[in-house]
Design a protein around this motif. Structure first.
Motif, PDB file in Angstrom:
ATOM      1  N   GLU A  45      11.468 -12.726  -8.769  1.00 29.85           N
ATOM      2  CA  GLU A  45      10.883 -12.598  -7.363  1.00 29.85           C
ATOM      3  C   GLU A  45      11.042 -11.156  -6.952  1.00 29.85           C
ATOM      4  N   ARG A  46      12.241 -10.785  -7.038  1.00 31.52           N
ATOM      5  CA  ARG A  46      12.841  -9.316  -6.628  1.00 31.52           C
ATOM      6  C   ARG A  46      12.102  -8.340  -7.157  1.00 31.52           C
ATOM      7  N   ALA A  47      11.728  -8.499  -8.676  1.00 35.16           N
ATOM      8  CA  ALA A  47      10.954  -7.381  -9.137  1.00 35.16           C
ATOM      9  C   ALA A  47       9.507  -7.375  -8.927  1.00 35.16           C
ATOM     10  N   ALA A  48       9.040  -8.597  -8.586  1.00 39.68           N
ATOM     11  CA  ALA A  48       7.631  -8.661  -7.943  1.00 39.68           C
ATOM     12  C   ALA A  48       7.556  -8.121  -6.651  1.00 39.68           C
ATOM     13  N   CYS A  49       8.794  -8.049  -5.929  1.00 39.00           N
ATOM     14  CA  CYS A  49       8.473  -7.262  -4.526  1.00 39.00           C
ATOM     15  C   CYS A  49       8.508  -5.748  -4.777  1.00 39.00           C
ATOM     16  N   TYR A  50       9.289  -5.138  -5.879  1.00 38.01           N
ATOM     17  CA  TYR A  50       9.098  -3.840  -6.128  1.00 38.01           C
ATOM     18  C   TYR A  50       7.927  -3.417  -6.776  1.00 38.01           C
ATOM     19  N   SER A  51       7.224  -4.280  -7.364  1.00 40.26           N
ATOM     20  CA  SER A  51       5.877  -4.127  -7.809  1.00 40.26           C
ATOM     21  C   SER A  51       4.888  -3.935  -6.640  1.00 40.26           C
ATOM     22  N   SER A  52       4.876  -4.941  -5.742  1.00 38.77           N
ATOM     23  CA  SER A  52       4.099  -4.720  -4.492  1.00 38.77           C
ATOM     24  C   SER A  52       4.296  -3.673  -3.780  1.00 38.77           C
ATOM     25  N   LEU A  53       5.588  -3.347  -3.629  1.00 40.11           N
ATOM     26  CA  LEU A  53       6.046  -2.002  -3.006  1.00 40.11           C
ATOM     27  C   LEU A  53       5.117  -0.677  -3.555  1.00 40.11           C
ATOM     28  N   ARG A  54       5.360  -0.735  -5.017  1.00 40.23           N
ATOM     29  CA  ARG A  54       4.669   0.342  -5.834  1.00 40.23           C
ATOM     30  C   ARG A  54       3.092   0.255  -5.492  1.00 40.23           C
ATOM     31  N   VAL A  55       2.637  -0.815  -5.651  1.00 46.32           N
ATOM     32  CA  VAL A  55       0.988  -0.947  -5.380  1.00 46.32           C
ATOM     33  C   VAL A  55       0.569  -0.427  -3.995  1.00 46.32           C
ATOM     34  N   GLN A  56       1.324  -0.569  -3.024  1.00 45.94           N
ATOM     35  CA  GLN A  56       1.079  -0.070  -1.526  1.00 45.94           C
ATOM     36  C   GLN A  56       0.899   1.357  -1.587  1.00 45.94           C
ATOM     37  N   PHE A  57       2.056   1.973  -2.331  1.00 38.15           N
ATOM     38  CA  PHE A  57       1.902   3.505  -2.346  1.00 38.15           C
ATOM     39  C   PHE A  57       0.800   4.128  -3.259  1.00 38.15           C
ATOM     40  N   ILE A  58       0.535   3.160  -4.385  1.00 40.10           N
ATOM     41  CA  ILE A  58      -0.670   3.695  -5.269  1.00 40.10           C
ATOM     42  C   ILE A  58      -1.914   3.831  -4.517  1.00 40.10           C
ATOM     43  N   LYS A  59      -2.119   2.911  -3.503  1.00 39.52           N
ATOM     44  CA  LYS A  59      -3.225   3.004  -2.829  1.00 39.52           C
ATOM     45  C   LYS A  59      -3.648   4.155  -2.212  1.00 39.52           C
ATOM     46  N   TYR A  60      -2.464   4.921  -1.817  1.00 41.63           N
ATOM     47  CA  TYR A  60      -2.442   6.307  -1.380  1.00 41.63           C
ATOM     48  C   TYR A  60      -2.164   7.438  -2.110  1.00 41.63           C
ATOM     49  N   ASN A  61      -2.257   7.185  -3.363  1.00 44.34           N
ATOM     50  CA  ASN A  61      -1.957   8.270  -4.341  1.00 44.34           C
ATOM     51  C   ASN A  61      -0.519   8.725  -4.337  1.00 44.34           C
ATOM     52  N   LEU A  62       0.299   7.725  -3.771  1.00 40.88           N
ATOM     53  CA  LEU A  62       1.732   8.136  -4.130  1.00 40.88           C
ATOM     54  C   LEU A  62       2.674   7.429  -5.123  1.00 40.88           C
TER      55      LEU A  62
END
Length: 341
Positions: A134-151
């Protein structure tokens, strides 16, 4: 006289069907999940009643209760019951009757009844895995938010070091910053819960020599060793090493028809907690064992794509699982020479 009882188990009520040695239906009834009521239903048939129950999520209470009452109980592996799960007409009455018939014919795909006294700790170790995932899924979700803005230049290691102050300076909308802060709060909560579980688990003292042997495995620390030990249970239930590593989900399946062969089918069969444990051990082992790192890298370099390292890590995990089987069977510590011998 011998009788056979099939139980179609549900959360509140279950269907019971008893047949005699000739396969004739003797009695059936839909009962509430109440152990005294069930024992009263079985009592007229004596103790020579062989019982089968499908391995559903709630089998603990009824299997333990029936065994303690002196009945012979078998647990049917859900995946092997194609006659029931794949039927065109499927009802509780039919399922219970088919279970009883399969038991009478000796055709039950039997599942292992894990010892009652060891189940609570095994289940706690499984809940720990779920928290980690579940913690790993949180990190993945955080990365997805940044990818949306090319970060998307940050590695997973960088993400794990992220603080609320780092979110504030990110060039993203305020609404998204608030959501990212919520993700970090969930990560902190999960990390604290994992740490609490680890503190408890490290206080568990096991005197079994086989457990102490497991701690000599590369990449296996105390908590991971506990997980492997409790998931395996009795090593003697595996007749050979291939059966063991297949149970660990570390052997790809094969689908063959005429001259066409496809590998990889059936990878969801087996114990995914053991696969998690051995792949984790492999990931840790390559940091401290140069020979194991060289082995992993050799297989990774033979492949292309982002999954190359992951596949190579599974190959190394397969090697470690083979070593585990022989170590526990022969009660000998890990030997790096034997691993590659």
């Amino acid at each position: 006289m011998t009788f056979y009882c099939g139980i179609d188990l549900h959360s509140k009520k279950s269907h019971f069907c008893i047949i005699d040695k000739d396969g004739k239906k003797v009695k059936e009834e839909n009962l509430n999940n109440d152990l005294p009521l069930i024992l009263a239903f079985l009592k007229p048939f004596g103790k020579d009643v062989h019982i089968v129950i499908e391995s559903t999520i709630n089998w603990y209470w009824i299997v333990d209760g029936l065994q303690e009452a002196g009945y012979n109980v078998k647990l049917a592996h859900t995946l092997g019951l194609h006659m029931i799960t794949g039927a065109k007409v499927k009802t509780d009455r039919r399922d219970a009757f088919k279970l009883a018939k399969l038991l009478r014919m000796g055709e039950i795909p039997e599942a292992y009844i894990y010892p009652k006294e060891k189940r609570p700790l095994r289940d706690l170790l499984r809940r720990r895995v779920e928290l980690v995932q579940e913690r790993a899924a949180c990190y993945s979700s955080l990365r997805v938010q940044f990818i949306k803005y090319n970060l998307n230049t940050m590695s997973l290691t960088d993400l794990k070091k992220f603080l609320p102050a780092d979110i504030d300076i990110m060039p993203i909308p305020k609404e998204l910053k608030d959501y990212c802060l919520m993700i970090l709060q969930r990560v902190d909560l999960l990390s604290n819960q994992i740490q609490q579980l680890d503190m408890y688990l490290k206080g568990v003292a096991l005197e079994d020599p086989k457990f102490k042997i497991l701690l000599t495995l590369p990449g296996v620390l105390y908590v991971l060793g506990l997980m492997i030990y409790y998931e395996i249970g009795d090593i003697s239930r595996f007749s050979n090493v291939r059966q063991f590593v297949s149970y660990c989900r570390l052997i790809p399946g094969i689908s063959q028809s005429s001259d066409k062969v496809k590998r990889g089918k059936g990878s969801n069969q087996g114990n995914h907690y053991l696969k998690f444990a051995f792949t984790q051990a492999a990931s840790i082992a390559v940091r401290y064992y140069p020979k194991l790192k060289k082995f992993r890298d050799k297989h990774a370099n033979r492949r292309k794509g982002n999954a190359a390292t992951m596949i190579a890590n599974c190959i190394l995990a397969h090697k470690i699982a083979i070593a585990t089987f022989h170590m526990m069977k022969e009660e000998v510590p890990f030997d790096e020479v034997q691993l590659f011998g």
